[in-house]
Motif scaffolding. Structure first.
Motif, PDB file in Angstrom:
ATOM      1  N   MET A 121      -6.702   3.503  -9.916  1.00 41.21           N
ATOM      2  CA  MET A 121      -5.397   3.295  -9.298  1.00 41.21           C
ATOM      3  C   MET A 121      -4.582   4.574  -9.122  1.00 41.21           C
ATOM      4  O   MET A 121      -3.418   4.521  -8.743  1.00 41.21           O
ATOM      5  CB  MET A 121      -4.581   2.260 -10.086  1.00 41.21           C
ATOM      6  CG  MET A 121      -4.678   0.889  -9.447  1.00 41.21           C
ATOM      7  SD  MET A 121      -3.685  -0.324 -10.284  1.00 41.21           S
ATOM      8  CE  MET A 121      -2.138  -0.213  -9.424  1.00 41.21           C
ATOM      9  N   LEU A 122      -5.221   5.717  -9.398  1.00 43.76           N
ATOM     10  CA  LEU A 122      -4.470   6.966  -9.245  1.00 43.76           C
ATOM     11  C   LEU A 122      -3.983   7.126  -7.814  1.00 43.76           C
ATOM     12  O   LEU A 122      -4.711   6.833  -6.862  1.00 43.76           O
ATOM     13  CB  LEU A 122      -5.368   8.161  -9.587  1.00 43.76           C
ATOM     14  CG  LEU A 122      -5.728   8.373 -11.046  1.00 43.76           C
ATOM     15  CD1 LEU A 122      -6.715   9.537 -11.159  1.00 43.76           C
ATOM     16  CD2 LEU A 122      -4.494   8.663 -11.876  1.00 43.76           C
ATOM     17  N   TYR A 136       4.339  12.323  -2.897  1.00 41.70           N
ATOM     18  CA  TYR A 136       3.327  11.633  -3.709  1.00 41.70           C
ATOM     19  C   TYR A 136       3.288  10.154  -3.368  1.00 41.70           C
ATOM     20  O   TYR A 136       4.236   9.599  -2.807  1.00 41.70           O
ATOM     21  CB  TYR A 136       3.547  11.852  -5.203  1.00 41.70           C
ATOM     22  CG  TYR A 136       4.949  11.589  -5.713  1.00 41.70           C
ATOM     23  CD1 TYR A 136       5.922  12.584  -5.658  1.00 41.70           C
ATOM     24  CD2 TYR A 136       5.276  10.356  -6.273  1.00 41.70           C
ATOM     25  CE1 TYR A 136       7.202  12.351  -6.146  1.00 41.70           C
ATOM     26  CE2 TYR A 136       6.557  10.123  -6.762  1.00 41.70           C
ATOM     27  CZ  TYR A 136       7.519  11.121  -6.695  1.00 41.70           C
ATOM     28  OH  TYR A 136       8.775  10.884  -7.164  1.00 41.70           O
ATOM     29  N   SER A 137       2.148   9.549  -3.705  1.00 46.08           N
ATOM     30  CA  SER A 137       2.009   8.120  -3.394  1.00 46.08           C
ATOM     31  C   SER A 137       1.575   7.360  -4.642  1.00 46.08           C
ATOM     32  O   SER A 137       0.857   7.885  -5.495  1.00 46.08           O
ATOM     33  CB  SER A 137       0.982   7.910  -2.279  1.00 46.08           C
ATOM     34  OG  SER A 137      -0.288   8.320  -2.710  1.00 46.08           O
ATOM     35  N   TYR A 138       2.036   6.108  -4.727  1.00 50.15           N
ATOM     36  CA  TYR A 138       1.630   5.179  -5.786  1.00 50.15           C
ATOM     37  C   TYR A 138       0.806   4.072  -5.167  1.00 50.15           C
ATOM     38  O   TYR A 138       1.053   3.683  -4.030  1.00 50.15           O
ATOM     39  CB  TYR A 138       2.837   4.448  -6.376  1.00 50.15           C
ATOM     40  CG  TYR A 138       3.889   5.244  -7.064  1.00 50.15           C
ATOM     41  CD1 TYR A 138       3.575   6.304  -7.893  1.00 50.15           C
ATOM     42  CD2 TYR A 138       5.220   4.875  -6.921  1.00 50.15           C
ATOM     43  CE1 TYR A 138       4.597   6.983  -8.554  1.00 50.15           C
ATOM     44  CE2 TYR A 138       6.233   5.545  -7.584  1.00 50.15           C
ATOM     45  CZ  TYR A 138       5.903   6.605  -8.389  1.00 50.15           C
ATOM     46  OH  TYR A 138       6.898   7.270  -9.043  1.00 50.15           O
ATOM     47  N   ARG A 139      -0.082   3.483  -5.962  1.00 48.53           N
ATOM     48  CA  ARG A 139      -0.711   2.212  -5.572  1.00 48.53           C
ATOM     49  C   ARG A 139      -0.007   1.113  -6.349  1.00 48.53           C
ATOM     50  O   ARG A 139       0.043   1.149  -7.576  1.00 48.53           O
ATOM     51  CB  ARG A 139      -2.195   2.194  -5.924  1.00 48.53           C
ATOM     52  CG  ARG A 139      -3.007   3.067  -5.047  1.00 48.53           C
ATOM     53  CD  ARG A 139      -4.439   2.602  -4.856  1.00 48.53           C
ATOM     54  NE  ARG A 139      -4.948   3.285  -3.680  1.00 48.53           N
ATOM     55  CZ  ARG A 139      -4.843   2.821  -2.441  1.00 48.53           C
ATOM     56  NH1 ARG A 139      -4.303   1.635  -2.217  1.00 48.53           N
ATOM     57  NH2 ARG A 139      -5.293   3.498  -1.424  1.00 48.53           N
ATOM     58  N   LEU A 140       0.527   0.134  -5.648  1.00 46.69           N
ATOM     59  CA  LEU A 140       1.290  -0.937  -6.289  1.00 46.69           C
ATOM     60  C   LEU A 140       0.667  -2.291  -5.947  1.00 46.69           C
ATOM     61  O   LEU A 140       0.083  -2.460  -4.872  1.00 46.69           O
ATOM     62  CB  LEU A 140       2.736  -0.907  -5.786  1.00 46.69           C
ATOM     63  CG  LEU A 140       3.505   0.373  -6.149  1.00 46.69           C
ATOM     64  CD1 LEU A 140       4.834   0.421  -5.433  1.00 46.69           C
ATOM     65  CD2 LEU A 140       3.697   0.461  -7.655  1.00 46.69           C
ATOM     66  N   PRO A 141       0.799  -3.266  -6.843  1.00 48.29           N
ATOM     67  CA  PRO A 141       0.233  -4.588  -6.555  1.00 48.29           C
ATOM     68  C   PRO A 141       0.968  -5.274  -5.403  1.00 48.29           C
ATOM     69  O   PRO A 141       2.079  -4.897  -5.039  1.00 48.29           O
ATOM     70  CB  PRO A 141       0.447  -5.350  -7.864  1.00 48.29           C
ATOM     71  CG  PRO A 141       1.539  -4.627  -8.574  1.00 48.29           C
ATOM     72  CD  PRO A 141       1.454  -3.189  -8.156  1.00 48.29           C
ATOM     73  N   THR A 411      -3.973  -3.626  -3.470  1.00 46.65           N
ATOM     74  CA  THR A 411      -2.780  -2.795  -3.695  1.00 46.65           C
ATOM     75  C   THR A 411      -2.211  -2.330  -2.360  1.00 46.65           C
ATOM     76  O   THR A 411      -2.888  -2.337  -1.336  1.00 46.65           O
ATOM     77  CB  THR A 411      -3.113  -1.539  -4.532  1.00 46.65           C
ATOM     78  OG1 THR A 411      -4.160  -0.802  -3.881  1.00 46.65           O
ATOM     79  CG2 THR A 411      -3.515  -1.874  -5.940  1.00 46.65           C
ATOM     80  N   GLN A 412      -0.953  -1.933  -2.418  1.00 49.79           N
ATOM     81  CA  GLN A 412      -0.326  -1.314  -1.256  1.00 49.79           C
ATOM     82  C   GLN A 412       0.197   0.048  -1.687  1.00 49.79           C
ATOM     83  O   GLN A 412       0.520   0.253  -2.856  1.00 49.79           O
ATOM     84  CB  GLN A 412       0.795  -2.184  -0.711  1.00 49.79           C
ATOM     85  CG  GLN A 412       1.849  -2.531  -1.751  1.00 49.79           C
ATOM     86  CD  GLN A 412       2.764  -3.637  -1.288  1.00 49.79           C
ATOM     87  OE1 GLN A 412       3.048  -3.749  -0.116  1.00 49.79           O
ATOM     88  NE2 GLN A 412       3.225  -4.458  -2.225  1.00 49.79           N
ATOM     89  N   LEU A 413       0.293   0.948  -0.721  1.00 48.66           N
ATOM     90  CA  LEU A 413       0.748   2.306  -1.037  1.00 48.66           C
ATOM     91  C   LEU A 413       2.242   2.423  -0.851  1.00 48.66           C
ATOM     92  O   LEU A 413       2.801   1.856   0.085  1.00 48.66           O
ATOM     93  CB  LEU A 413       0.046   3.303  -0.112  1.00 48.66           C
ATOM     94  CG  LEU A 413      -1.379   3.686  -0.488  1.00 48.66           C
ATOM     95  CD1 LEU A 413      -2.016   4.476   0.651  1.00 48.66           C
ATOM     96  CD2 LEU A 413      -1.416   4.512  -1.766  1.00 48.66           C
ATOM     97  N   LYS A 414       2.851   3.140  -1.758  1.00 50.41           N
ATOM     98  CA  LYS A 414       4.241   3.547  -1.558  1.00 50.41           C
ATOM     99  C   LYS A 414       4.247   5.075  -1.616  1.00 50.41           C
ATOM    100  O   LYS A 414       3.709   5.667  -2.558  1.00 50.41           O
ATOM    101  CB  LYS A 414       5.133   2.967  -2.647  1.00 50.41           C
ATOM    102  CG  LYS A 414       6.599   3.366  -2.480  1.00 50.41           C
ATOM    103  CD  LYS A 414       7.458   2.793  -3.575  1.00 50.41           C
ATOM    104  CE  LYS A 414       7.818   1.343  -3.291  1.00 50.41           C
ATOM    105  NZ  LYS A 414       8.766   0.813  -4.306  1.00 50.41           N
ATOM    106  N   THR A 415       4.811   5.713  -0.596  1.00 45.28           N
ATOM    107  CA  THR A 415       4.781   7.170  -0.525  1.00 45.28           C
ATOM    108  C   THR A 415       6.191   7.703  -0.673  1.00 45.28           C
ATOM    109  O   THR A 415       7.106   7.240   0.003  1.00 45.28           O
ATOM    110  CB  THR A 415       4.163   7.617   0.815  1.00 45.28           C
ATOM    111  OG1 THR A 415       2.936   6.918   0.988  1.00 45.28           O
ATOM    112  CG2 THR A 415       3.899   9.103   0.829  1.00 45.28           C
ATOM    113  N   ILE A 416       6.359   8.651  -1.561  1.00 43.17           N
ATOM    114  CA  ILE A 416       7.695   9.141  -1.915  1.00 43.17           C
ATOM    115  C   ILE A 416       7.794  10.628  -1.605  1.00 43.17           C
ATOM    116  O   ILE A 416       6.937  11.419  -2.018  1.00 43.17           O
ATOM    117  CB  ILE A 416       7.972   8.871  -3.408  1.00 43.17           C
ATOM    118  CG1 ILE A 416       7.941   7.357  -3.631  1.00 43.17           C
ATOM    119  CG2 ILE A 416       9.312   9.475  -3.836  1.00 43.17           C
ATOM    120  CD1 ILE A 416       7.894   6.950  -5.055  1.00 43.17           C
TER     121      ILE A 416
END
Ligand code: NAD
Length: 436
Positions: A121-122, A136-141, A411-416
């Motif tokens: 999930m990195l 940066y991006s997160y993988r979120l449920p 998962t869906q990506l959130k990019t910050i």
């Protein structure tokens, strides 16, 4: 008609001597259904009725989704290490309790793989895209996900679904095959014993009504389906129309191409095992052999009775999946002709080539339009660090089951984009508004 929903529906009230019934699993409790519609479960060897599964009522299905939805925020917020610990306990409980009774360890390989969620999930990072700014991006449920499973591999295929989804932080609504619901109930109990909180996994039963409910419910964000093309195409279309992610693994017609330079003894053994093993009821069963050139002479040794068989590629038994212990044998003069036969077939689940020539194997692997290719390996199901990559008419969707793709599906990506300026540096930093 190859209608697939074979269970007989009963509207009768249950009597004391009736066979045992299967419960629902809602909000951490195994509960009796209040339905008056029951589907017989048959022992396939004797056809004896060995149990009954409820067709869940609308209220029960609503309660199951509501439980998933309620459980989601806290579960998604649970640390990834805690979710990993639940899965680590789960794979051990499955080994201790089920592997001895069910077929083998391969049924839990995806659960073991899900335990590596901390790497899978990195997200991604790109520091200093300009002064003081990082990306940066997160993988979120996604939220509530759902699964619809087929009858073959009654434990393994549900395990392709809810462990991957849940370890990513989703909650899950499972509808097992109405023909074999018991394995999923056992798996739910073990998951509960592993520490999964109430409501994170819920189980409903039924046929078309339950499937339509899943395809239509606005709180369900993604559907994983494995089964026939008839059901899969329908579920893909209806679920996608309602804005859900859908991945649908479907039927197959897998070809084994036998080159004349192949190791004859080994190849014939592999073919027989892959065609007739598990009564042919594997989506990766090798149901068609193409004997190329001189290998045509091996037919009498392959199966004596198939010597007289004349198969036209236009016949229904070639065009459609039989899903039984049947091997269709075709002939080709050359490798190119064999490749054309395989590529002209609409299915793309699996294929194999038997040869001792590396260049032949390489050419076949590159030219054949099938998602999973075996070289001297008759049933090339990838290990779960890879994904199950059936293609063409064997798959609908764009992200496959398990492996990295399985994580992407759930998962869906959130990019910050963030900027932190040092206080005295503000005047020298670039403007961050869109240029006009
Ligand atoms: P099936 O399609 O009859 O049933 C699968 C699920 O869909 C069940 O839960 C069932 O309740 C539901 N369903 C069945 N018909 C439906 C309909 N008309 N509308 C809505 N829902 C429906 O499949 P099956 O007979 O249980 O399983 C065998 C099939 O699954 C074979 O075609 C096999 O190739 C395929 N399969 C594919 C894979 C893969 O990974 N590609 C793996 C295993 C099995």
């Amino acid at each position: 008609k190859r209608g697939r929903v074979r269970g007989r529906l009963r509207h009768l009230p249950m009597k004391p001597n009736d066979p045992p019934t299967v419960k629902l699993f809602i909000d951490g409790k195994f509960v009796d259904s209040k339905t008056d519609k029951w589907i017989d479960i048959h022992n396939p060897a004797t056809n004896e009725v060995i149990g009954r599964v409820p067709q869940s009522t609308k209220a029960e299905m609503d309660a199951a989704v509501a439980a998933c939805k309620r459980a989601f925020p806290a579960w998604a917020d649970t640390s990834i290490l805690s979710r990993q610990q639940v899965l680590l306990r789960y794979q051990q409980l499955i080994k201790d309790n089920l592997v001895r009774n069910l077929t083998g360890v391969f049924l839990l390989e995806v659960v073991e793989h899900a335990c590596s969620v901390t790497s899978l999930m990195l997200g991604e990072t790109m520091p200093s895209i300009t002064k003081d700014m990082d990306l940066y991006s997160y993988r979120l449920p996604l939220g509530v996900c759902a699964g619809i499973a087929p009858f073959n591999f009654p434990a393994m295929i549900p395990l392709w679904m809810f462990p991957m989804a849940m370890v990513c932080g989703n909650t899950f609504l499972m509808k097992p095959s109405e023909r074999v619901p018991g394995a999923t109930m056992l798996l739910a109990k073990l998951l509960q014993d592993s520490g999964a909180p109430d409501g994170t996994l819920n189980i409903i039963h039924g046929q078309h009504e339950a499937v339509n409910f899943i395809c239509d419910h606005p709180d369900i964000k993604a559907i994983s389906f494995v089964g026939s093309n008839q059901a899969g195409e329908y579920i893909f279309e209806r679920g996608s129309r309602n804005g859900k992610r859908v991945q649908a693994n479907m039927g197959a017609k897998n070809h084994g191409v036998v080159m004349p330079d192949a190791n004859k003894e080994n190849t014939l053994n592999q073919l027989v095992g892959a065609a007739f093993g598990a009564a042919g009821q594997r989506c990766m069963a090798l149901s068609t052999a193409i004997l190329v050139g001189e290998a045509k002479k091996w037919l009498p040794e392959l199966v004596e009775r198939t010597k007289k068989l004349r198969v036209n590629p236009n016949m229904t038994c070639y065009k459609e999946e039989i899903f039984g212990p049947v091997l269709v044998v075709l002939e080709a003069e050359t490798l190119d002709e064999a490749i054309k036969i395989v590529n002209d077939n609409p299915y793309g689940n699996g294929t194999a080539i038997f040869t001792t020539n590396g260049a032949t194997a390489r050419k076949y692997s590159h030219m054949v339009d099938v998602g999973q290719v075996g070289v001297n390996v008759p049933i090339p199901v990838p290990l779960p660090m890879f994904s199950f990559t059936g293609s063409r008419s064997s798959f609908r969707g764009d992200t496959n089951f398990y492996g990295k793709q399985g994580i992407q599906f759930y998962t869906q990506l959130k990019t910050i984009t963030s900027q932190w300026k040092e206080e005295d540096a503000s005047l020298s930093s670039p403007a961050v508004v869109m240029p006009t």
